[in-house]
Design a protein around this motif. Structure first.
Motif, PDB file in Angstrom:
ATOM      1  N   VAL A  36      -6.280  12.864  15.896  1.00  0.00           N
ATOM      2  CA  VAL A  36      -5.993  12.033  14.331  1.00  0.00           C
ATOM      3  C   VAL A  36      -4.770  12.124  14.218  1.00  0.00           C
ATOM      4  O   VAL A  36      -3.621  11.024  13.812  1.00  0.00           O
ATOM      5  N   LYS A  37      -3.949  13.658  14.149  1.00  0.00           N
ATOM      6  CA  LYS A  37      -2.668  13.565  13.951  1.00  0.00           C
ATOM      7  C   LYS A  37      -1.430  12.944  15.056  1.00  0.00           C
ATOM      8  O   LYS A  37      -0.419  12.403  14.157  1.00  0.00           O
ATOM      9  N   ASP A  38      -1.805  12.890  16.273  1.00  0.00           N
ATOM     10  CA  ASP A  38      -1.381  12.295  17.476  1.00  0.00           C
ATOM     11  C   ASP A  38      -1.176  11.313  17.087  1.00  0.00           C
ATOM     12  O   ASP A  38      -0.082  10.655  17.139  1.00  0.00           O
ATOM     13  N   ASP A  39      -2.330  10.476  16.931  1.00  0.00           N
ATOM     14  CA  ASP A  39      -2.392   8.507  17.203  1.00  0.00           C
ATOM     15  C   ASP A  39      -1.827   8.121  15.739  1.00  0.00           C
ATOM     16  O   ASP A  39      -0.732   7.337  15.478  1.00  0.00           O
ATOM     17  N   LEU A  40      -1.430   8.884  14.601  1.00  0.00           N
ATOM     18  CA  LEU A  40      -1.224   7.975  13.529  1.00  0.00           C
ATOM     19  C   LEU A  40       0.451   8.816  13.577  1.00  0.00           C
ATOM     20  O   LEU A  40       1.503   8.664  12.698  1.00  0.00           O
ATOM     21  N   ARG A  41       1.053   9.600  14.439  1.00  0.00           N
ATOM     22  CA  ARG A  41       2.325  10.122  13.885  1.00  0.00           C
ATOM     23  C   ARG A  41       2.781   9.101  15.407  1.00  0.00           C
ATOM     24  O   ARG A  41       4.620   8.583  14.883  1.00  0.00           O
ATOM     25  N   THR A  42       2.554   9.033  15.847  1.00  0.00           N
ATOM     26  CA  THR A  42       3.305   7.603  16.783  1.00  0.00           C
ATOM     27  C   THR A  42       3.553   6.250  16.094  1.00  0.00           C
ATOM     28  O   THR A  42       4.123   5.040  16.369  1.00  0.00           O
ATOM     29  N   LEU A  52       0.859  -1.254   0.160  1.00  0.00           N
ATOM     30  CA  LEU A  52       0.081  -0.517   0.275  1.00  0.00           C
ATOM     31  C   LEU A  52       0.749   1.277  -0.107  1.00  0.00           C
ATOM     32  O   LEU A  52       2.146   1.147   0.503  1.00  0.00           O
ATOM     33  N   GLU A  53       0.258   2.835  -1.024  1.00  0.00           N
ATOM     34  CA  GLU A  53       1.070   3.193  -0.568  1.00  0.00           C
ATOM     35  C   GLU A  53       0.018   4.886   0.200  1.00  0.00           C
ATOM     36  O   GLU A  53      -0.956   4.696   0.929  1.00  0.00           O
ATOM     37  N   VAL A  54       0.987   4.833   1.215  1.00  0.00           N
ATOM     38  CA  VAL A  54       0.316   5.754   2.693  1.00  0.00           C
ATOM     39  C   VAL A  54       0.841   7.004   2.916  1.00  0.00           C
ATOM     40  O   VAL A  54       0.913   7.276   3.955  1.00  0.00           O
ATOM     41  N   ASP A  55       1.923   7.797   1.732  1.00  0.00           N
ATOM     42  CA  ASP A  55       1.749   8.538   1.696  1.00  0.00           C
ATOM     43  C   ASP A  55       0.420  10.082   1.585  1.00  0.00           C
ATOM     44  O   ASP A  55       0.843  10.448   2.599  1.00  0.00           O
ATOM     45  N   LEU A  56      -0.575   9.351   1.346  1.00  0.00           N
ATOM     46  CA  LEU A  56      -1.437  10.035   1.314  1.00  0.00           C
ATOM     47  C   LEU A  56      -2.706   9.432   2.753  1.00  0.00           C
ATOM     48  O   LEU A  56      -3.169   7.881   2.018  1.00  0.00           O
ATOM     49  N   ILE A  57      -3.305   9.912   3.585  1.00  0.00           N
ATOM     50  CA  ILE A  57      -3.922   9.005   4.129  1.00  0.00           C
ATOM     51  C   ILE A  57      -5.475  10.356   4.295  1.00  0.00           C
ATOM     52  O   ILE A  57      -5.373  11.261   4.977  1.00  0.00           O
ATOM     53  N   PHE A  58      -6.588   9.413   4.122  1.00  0.00           N
ATOM     54  CA  PHE A  58      -7.529  10.057   3.609  1.00  0.00           C
ATOM     55  C   PHE A  58      -8.723  10.422   5.225  1.00  0.00           C
ATOM     56  O   PHE A  58      -8.989   9.313   5.437  1.00  0.00           O
ATOM     57  N   VAL A  71       3.550  11.930   5.342  1.00  0.00           N
ATOM     58  CA  VAL A  71       1.879  11.770   4.992  1.00  0.00           C
ATOM     59  C   VAL A  71       1.236  12.986   4.737  1.00  0.00           C
ATOM     60  O   VAL A  71       1.460  14.290   5.574  1.00  0.00           O
ATOM     61  N   VAL A  72       0.735  12.758   3.515  1.00  0.00           N
ATOM     62  CA  VAL A  72      -0.385  14.064   3.569  1.00  0.00           C
ATOM     63  C   VAL A  72      -2.197  14.004   4.248  1.00  0.00           C
ATOM     64  O   VAL A  72      -2.285  12.800   3.390  1.00  0.00           O
ATOM     65  N   THR A  73      -2.577  14.494   4.657  1.00  0.00           N
ATOM     66  CA  THR A  73      -3.931  14.287   5.016  1.00  0.00           C
ATOM     67  C   THR A  73      -4.451  14.825   4.394  1.00  0.00           C
ATOM     68  O   THR A  73      -4.692  16.229   3.679  1.00  0.00           O
ATOM     69  N   VAL A  74      -5.159  14.510   4.089  1.00  0.00           N
ATOM     70  CA  VAL A  74      -6.851  14.782   3.400  1.00  0.00           C
ATOM     71  C   VAL A  74      -7.339  14.691   4.001  1.00  0.00           C
ATOM     72  O   VAL A  74      -8.510  13.884   5.152  1.00  0.00           O
ATOM     73  N   ALA A  75      -8.433  16.221   3.967  1.00  0.00           N
ATOM     74  CA  ALA A  75      -9.906  16.286   4.559  1.00  0.00           C
ATOM     75  C   ALA A  75     -10.588  16.781   3.814  1.00  0.00           C
ATOM     76  O   ALA A  75      -9.710  17.651   3.252  1.00  0.00           O
ATOM     77  N   ASP A  76     -11.946  16.941   4.387  1.00  0.00           N
ATOM     78  CA  ASP A  76     -12.868  17.899   3.854  1.00  0.00           C
ATOM     79  C   ASP A  76     -12.932  19.664   4.453  1.00  0.00           C
ATOM     80  O   ASP A  76     -12.388  19.549   5.448  1.00  0.00           O
ATOM     81  N   GLY A 135       6.766  18.183   9.801  1.00  0.00           N
ATOM     82  CA  GLY A 135       6.959  17.635   8.319  1.00  0.00           C
ATOM     83  C   GLY A 135       5.698  17.431   8.192  1.00  0.00           C
ATOM     84  O   GLY A 135       5.933  16.409   6.605  1.00  0.00           O
ATOM     85  N   GLY A 136       4.815  16.793   8.400  1.00  0.00           N
ATOM     86  CA  GLY A 136       3.565  16.436   7.612  1.00  0.00           C
ATOM     87  C   GLY A 136       2.986  17.967   6.668  1.00  0.00           C
ATOM     88  O   GLY A 136       2.928  18.749   7.144  1.00  0.00           O
ATOM     89  N   HIS A 137       1.685  17.274   5.837  1.00  0.00           N
ATOM     90  CA  HIS A 137       1.121  18.350   5.374  1.00  0.00           C
ATOM     91  C   HIS A 137      -0.471  17.358   5.128  1.00  0.00           C
ATOM     92  O   HIS A 137      -0.943  16.800   5.833  1.00  0.00           O
ATOM     93  N   TYR A 138      -0.944  18.905   4.817  1.00  0.00           N
ATOM     94  CA  TYR A 138      -2.151  18.431   4.323  1.00  0.00           C
ATOM     95  C   TYR A 138      -2.927  18.924   2.793  1.00  0.00           C
ATOM     96  O   TYR A 138      -2.617  19.928   2.388  1.00  0.00           O
ATOM     97  N   ILE A 139      -3.772  18.326   2.608  1.00  0.00           N
ATOM     98  CA  ILE A 139      -5.199  18.692   1.350  1.00  0.00           C
ATOM     99  C   ILE A 139      -6.208  18.544   1.957  1.00  0.00           C
ATOM    100  O   ILE A 139      -6.818  17.616   2.749  1.00  0.00           O
ATOM    101  N   THR A 140      -6.502  20.226   1.561  1.00  0.00           N
ATOM    102  CA  THR A 140      -8.249  19.983   2.389  1.00  0.00           C
ATOM    103  C   THR A 140      -9.191  20.875   1.438  1.00  0.00           C
ATOM    104  O   THR A 140      -8.699  21.893   0.957  1.00  0.00           O
ATOM    105  N   GLY A 141     -10.677  20.944   1.456  1.00  0.00           N
ATOM    106  CA  GLY A 141     -11.482  21.585   0.455  1.00  0.00           C
ATOM    107  C   GLY A 141     -11.674  22.315   1.490  1.00  0.00           C
ATOM    108  O   GLY A 141     -11.244  22.838   2.652  1.00  0.00           O
ATOM    109  N   VAL A 142     -11.638  24.161   0.583  1.00  0.00           N
ATOM    110  CA  VAL A 142     -11.904  25.069   1.149  1.00  0.00           C
ATOM    111  C   VAL A 142     -13.506  25.615   1.405  1.00  0.00           C
ATOM    112  O   VAL A 142     -13.927  25.733  -0.412  1.00  0.00           O
TER     113      VAL A 142
END
Length: 576
Positions: free
Chosen positions: A265-271, A191-197, A277-282, A298-305
């Protein structure tokens, strides 16, 4: 080669049949039967000799011997005791072991011994969600009487299921089990885990009021995404990969706001140390505080506005001129950078087909509004004329008509959930009219949605397509609510509510792995493999379980999933 029968008639008219081993061959372009061996008269055949021949051929072909023959000898025939489905359960069990869920649970139980195999009980509960979801009490009867659960002869009542659920979430087991299982799935499926939705949903309880024992209780009233605001609920968060494989789930009280959960969510996945990881959220999670938190470590995001709320940056991004880049037939993207916001990139996405649908839908609504306003105006005019004519006939002063009916119609139009947004009310006359400024503003947004990202490397096309994959999280919620019957929840204790959600998460994981490896929907897999039964046969010499014949389609599903097929024979018991 094949066996064939021939016959001849005696002088007295009786028929005598003969059995032959024959083979077809072509002679001068025509097929002719060639007799290889005459086995003799049918009524004098040595059937045991034929069975030995068949067994010998099976051994040569590498297949098991048919051991049912010795059990039903001359002492009596075989009897069918039961026939229960095994195919779908067998697939789920093999995937359960392939993903290391059994090992993770054994590690969590820390070698403790119980009268019942807790791991097998938990598997039975998960399999029940995936195949025939019901209550925990119904799951016990289902596992005992209706299907074959390998390694679990029976599930005794409701107590074993509830005890296993308590052990599942004991201590910090939830996160540990999910972490172990996810990394096993990531390694197995590459699996590719660079993007987490990530997204949230809600599910409800069939009860009148919320819990009042504690302020931290889960069952609370809140914004219901199931349109059941009359019932208490919980909020469920789900993180998935771009392939739709669930990563982790969370459970919060029903009155939890989306903007308050992203830090956990960020803290739990960081452990988990997933790396980049790029977190994708609405747009519900796109507060400035949340976006700043997602960029930590060093995390990043993609989000709707949200485009229709007051936001100077969003307005500036939408107003910035530029040329769109064609990504697909139904998608164009344009990247925008704003002064004073160097760490953020804005991507304007435009769907021409959706723009045409938006314009057509709006025009239909405006036409309906115009027709209704015209009807109200004509009704007012007619009432006024009627009052004037009546006054002329009677010679009295005209009485002002009652306007309450028309005002009620205007109020209903103004409060309409879809039509009221296009109306404005004049302060002096209190009359309604179409808000042309609102119509012009909305027309500029037809077919558009706005994205923001902090990642400096992803192209505008990757940002847009990555955000579209957020639909995988929504698809997972639909599967949990429909296929797995997540709702309504009938548990009362918070720990068992969390365990119920975790069981549904494990069932979703097994379903997604099966779908990904076979390229087939779970409904097709479940129905096809559900036709494989395990038949229990008993005779004077003993009893055994025999699996029904597996078709090529069923064998292909097992092969694609990388698991072995169910054994042809099992559980052989002799009376000697």
């Amino acid at each position: 080669m094949y066996l064939r029968k021939t016959q001849r008639r005696n002088k007295d008219g009786s028929a005598v049949r003969y059995v032959q081993l024959a083979n077809n061959r072509r002679v001068d372009g025509q097929t002719q039967a060639e007799v290889l061996v005459n086995l003799g008269r049918e009524d004098r055949l040595d059937l045991d000799a034929l069975r030995r021949l068949v067994a010998s051929i099976n051994r040569y072909l590498g297949e098991d011997d048919d051991v049912t023959a010795p059990l039903g000898t001359q002492a009596g025939p075989l009897q069918v005791e039961s026939s229960r489905p095994i195919g779908t359960i067998w697939l789920l069990d093999q995937l359960w072991k392939l993903l290391g869920i059994d090992t993770a649970l054994a590690r969590h139980l820390d070698g403790r011994r119980f009268r019942t195999d807790v791991e097998r009980v938990l598997f039975a509960l998960v399999a029940n969600r995936a195949v025939a979801p019901g209550s925990k009490l119904a799951a016990g009867e289902w596992a005992t009487r209706d299907v074959v659960i390998p390694g679990l002869p029976e599930l005794d009542g409701n107590n074993q299921a509830l005890r296993a659920m308590d052990l599942l979430i004991e201590g910090d087991a939830t996160g540990a089990v999910q972490e172990t299982v996810f990394f096993a799935a990531a390694h197995l499926l590459n699996l590719e885990v660079d993007l987490i939705f990530f997204d949230t949903t809600s599910t409800y309880f069939e009860r009148d009021g919320e819990d009042e024992e504690s302020d931290e209780a889960l069952r609370r009233f809140g914004h219901s995404k199931d349109h059941r605001k009359d019932l208490p609920q919980i909020v469920i968060g789900l993180a998935v990969t771009r392939e739709g494989i669930p990563v982790r789930c969370w459970v919060w009280p029903g009155n939890t706001s989306d903007t308050t959960v992203i830090t956990q969510v960020k803290d739990d996945l960081r452990t988990w140390r997933l790396g980049r990881v790029v977190t994708v959220a609405d747009s519900g999670f796109s507060s400035e505080a949340n976006l700043a938190y997602l960029t930590r470590a060093g995390g990043h995001y993609i989000t709707g506005v949200k485009m229709r709320e007051t936001s100077k940056k969003a307005d500036a991004a939408l107003a910035r001129q530029g040329r769109y880049q064609e990504v697909r037939d139904n998608l164009r993207v344009k990247e925008v950078r704003l002064d004073g916001d160097p760490g953020r990139r804005w991507v304007v996405c435009h769907n021409p087909a959706e723009a045409a649908r938006d314009a057509e839908r709006r025009e239909q609504q405006l036409t309906a509004i115009s027709d209704e306003l015209e009807r109200i105006a004509q009704a007012r005019t007619a009432d006024a004329k009627k009052a004037k004519d009546k006054a002329a006939k009677t010679g009295k002063r005209p009485v002002k008509p009652n306007d309450a009916v028309h005002r009620k119609a205007e109020c209903a139009l103004r409060d309409h959930p879809s039509l009221g947004r296009w109306l404005k009310q004049h302060p002096t006359t209190a009359r309604l009219s179409i808000d042309r400024a609102k119509v012009a503003a909305e027309s500029r947004l037809d077919g558009k949605y706005l994205l923001a990202t902090s990642d400096p490397d992803l192209s505008a096309e990757d940002v847009a397509l990555g955000y579209k994959n957020l639909l995988e999280a929504e698809r997972s919620f639909r599967t949990m609510k429909s296929t797995l019957y997540l709702r309504p929840v009938f548990h009362r204790l918070d720990e068992r509510i969390r365990a119920h959600v975790l069981l549904c998460w494990l069932a979703l994981l097994l379903i997604r792995v099966a779908e990904r490896r076979t390229g087939t929907t779970w409904r097709t897999i479940r129905n096809e493999l559900g036709r494989i039964h395990q038949v229990t046969l008993a005779g004077p010499a003993g009893r055994l379980q025999q699996t029904t014949r597996i078709t090529d389609t069923q064998a292909r599903l097992f092969k694609d999933c990388g698991v072995p097929m169910p054994p042809k024979m099992s559980g052989i018991q002799t009376t000697e």
